[in-house]
Design a protein around this motif. Structure first.
Motif, mmCIF file in Angstrom:
data_model
loop_
_atom_site.group_PDB
_atom_site.id
_atom_site.type_symbol
_atom_site.label_atom_id
_atom_site.label_comp_id
_atom_site.label_asym_id
_atom_site.label_seq_id
_atom_site.Cartn_x
_atom_site.Cartn_y
_atom_site.Cartn_z
ATOM 1 N N GLN A 9 0.849 -1.193 0.000
ATOM 2 C CA GLN A 9 0.000 0.000 0.000
ATOM 3 C C GLN A 9 0.877 1.233 0.000
ATOM 4 O O GLN A 9 1.890 1.292 0.714
ATOM 5 C CB GLN A 9 -0.916 0.030 1.215
ATOM 6 C CG GLN A 9 -2.070 -0.924 1.101
ATOM 7 C CD GLN A 9 -3.140 -0.611 2.120
ATOM 8 O OE1 GLN A 9 -2.853 -0.141 3.198
ATOM 9 N NE2 GLN A 9 -4.376 -0.874 1.749
ATOM 10 N N ALA A 10 0.474 2.206 -0.798
ATOM 11 C CA ALA A 10 1.188 3.486 -0.832
ATOM 12 C C ALA A 10 0.943 4.198 0.488
ATOM 13 O O ALA A 10 -0.195 4.325 0.945
ATOM 14 C CB ALA A 10 0.695 4.324 -2.002
ATOM 15 N N GLU B 34 2.093 7.300 1.007
ATOM 16 C CA GLU B 34 2.069 8.730 0.704
ATOM 17 C C GLU B 34 1.594 8.914 -0.734
ATOM 18 O O GLU B 34 1.619 7.977 -1.524
ATOM 19 C CB GLU B 34 3.450 9.358 0.905
ATOM 20 C CG GLU B 34 4.506 8.757 -0.008
ATOM 21 C CD GLU B 34 5.913 9.250 0.289
ATOM 22 O OE1 GLU B 34 6.120 9.883 1.333
ATOM 23 O OE2 GLU B 34 6.801 8.987 -0.523
ATOM 24 N N ASP B 35 1.161 10.118 -1.028
ATOM 25 C CA ASP B 35 0.752 10.425 -2.397
ATOM 26 C C ASP B 35 1.989 10.526 -3.287
ATOM 27 O O ASP B 35 3.011 11.080 -2.871
ATOM 28 C CB ASP B 35 0.000 11.761 -2.456
ATOM 29 C CG ASP B 35 -1.364 11.679 -1.796
ATOM 30 O OD1 ASP B 35 -1.834 10.547 -1.563
ATOM 31 O OD2 ASP B 35 -1.949 12.737 -1.515
ATOM 32 N N ALA C 134 1.991 14.324 -8.513
ATOM 33 C CA ALA C 134 0.791 14.332 -9.342
ATOM 34 C C ALA C 134 0.971 15.066 -10.660
ATOM 35 O O ALA C 134 0.068 15.087 -11.478
ATOM 36 C CB ALA C 134 -0.377 14.951 -8.574
ATOM 37 N N ILE D 138 7.856 6.341 -4.186
ATOM 38 C CA ILE D 138 6.977 6.630 -3.055
ATOM 39 C C ILE D 138 7.266 5.647 -1.925
ATOM 40 O O ILE D 138 7.837 4.579 -2.145
ATOM 41 C CB ILE D 138 5.480 6.547 -3.443
ATOM 42 C CG1 ILE D 138 5.140 5.174 -4.036
ATOM 43 C CG2 ILE D 138 5.094 7.655 -4.395
ATOM 44 C CD1 ILE D 138 3.663 4.950 -4.278
ATOM 45 N N GLY E 53 0.749 10.116 -9.666
ATOM 46 C CA GLY E 53 -0.638 10.398 -9.287
ATOM 47 C C GLY E 53 -1.233 9.368 -8.355
ATOM 48 O O GLY E 53 -2.396 9.489 -7.966
ATOM 49 N N THR E 54 -0.467 8.342 -7.954
ATOM 50 C CA THR E 54 -0.966 7.341 -7.013
ATOM 51 C C THR E 54 -1.265 8.018 -5.670
ATOM 52 O O THR E 54 -0.464 8.789 -5.170
ATOM 53 C CB THR E 54 0.064 6.210 -6.815
ATOM 54 O OG1 THR E 54 0.332 5.601 -8.068
ATOM 55 C CG2 THR E 54 -0.434 5.170 -5.839
ATOM 56 N N LYS E 55 -2.417 7.717 -5.100
ATOM 57 C CA LYS E 55 -2.832 8.300 -3.821
ATOM 58 C C LYS E 55 -2.443 7.373 -2.673
ATOM 59 O O LYS E 55 -2.313 6.154 -2.848
ATOM 60 C CB LYS E 55 -4.350 8.518 -3.793
ATOM 61 C CG LYS E 55 -4.850 9.444 -4.877
ATOM 62 C CD LYS E 55 -4.389 10.849 -4.608
ATOM 63 C CE LYS E 55 -4.963 11.788 -5.659
ATOM 64 N NZ LYS E 55 -4.280 13.042 -5.699
ATOM 65 N N ALA E 56 -2.275 7.950 -1.484
ATOM 66 C CA ALA E 56 -1.972 7.170 -0.285
ATOM 67 C C ALA E 56 -3.091 6.160 -0.053
ATOM 68 O O ALA E 56 -4.269 6.472 -0.210
ATOM 69 C CB ALA E 56 -1.816 8.093 0.916
ATOM 70 N N ALA F 289 -3.518 3.438 -1.858
ATOM 71 C CA ALA F 289 -3.732 2.651 -3.081
ATOM 72 C C ALA F 289 -2.800 1.446 -3.105
ATOM 73 O O ALA F 289 -1.714 1.454 -2.523
ATOM 74 C CB ALA F 289 -3.495 3.517 -4.309
#
Length: 189
Positions: free
Chosen positions: A67-68, A70-71, A74, A87, A108-111, A113
């Motif tokens: 899992q990410a 952090e963001d 973007a 990340i 652009g991956t969000k925390a 994800a």
């Protein structure tokens, strides 16, 4: 008739130098055409070797869902075509221990994800193995490079041989012209 077109006919005005040049030209074309299947064989061998190495690497690595934490960046990548950004990610190892590390995630991956990562035998994040398409591209570029470089070398060798033949041809013409000019100047008197 075909022999005349290739420069190998019995024309009395065609010199030995002209025939040698025609044979060299024909030989260069044949070798250039033979380089195409040779390059295909080389490209296939390079692709297969690259794919075997990637398969060994895939066998030694383990793909894990992380899992990410952090963001990801973007915006657009720093380099043209850049689609990933480093990340911080977290995952559970085989013993159930929570671990963290830095891995590449899509821009652009969000925390929170899911991010797929590859782990080596020690449990550290490793770079992903090569994809089959990458091996195919590597083999194709090796084969294409072989053809282009061999054709470049072949044409360079032909130009060098042709220059030598041109000098010899000019010497022959000069000798024959000197002989003919003596006869012509004698007739004029």
């Amino acid at each position: 008739m075909q022999a005349r077109r290739l420069g190998l006919g019995r024309n009395t005005l065609r010199r030995q130098v002209d025939r040698v040049e025609a044979i060299l030209r024909l030989g260069a074309v044949v070798v250039a055409l033979l380089m195409i299947p040779a390059a295909a064989v080389l490209g296939t061998a390079v692709r297969d070797a690259s794919e075997r190495a990637a398969a060994v690497e895939r066998a030694e690595l383990q793909q894990v869902r992380a899992q990410a934490l952090e963001d990801a960046f973007a915006g657009t990548g720093v380099a043209p075509g850049q689609v990933s950004w480093p990340i911080r990610v977290g995952w559970q190892d085989a013993q159930g221990v929570e671990r963290e590390g830095i891995a590449d995630g899509l821009i652009g991956t969000k925390a929170g994800a899911d991010v797929m990562i590859w782990l080596d035998r020690s449990g550290s994040i490793a770079s992903p193995p090569r994809q089959p398409a990458d091996s195919a591209a590597f083999g194709a570029s090796a084969g294409l490079s072989m053809v282009m470089l061999s054709w470049l070398l072949l044409s360079g060798l032909f130009v060098l041989a042709q220059r030598s033949l041109d000098r010899r041809r000019a010497d022959i013409w000069e000798r024959e012209w000197a002989e003919v000019s003596r006869r012509w100047t004698r007739w004029e008197k």
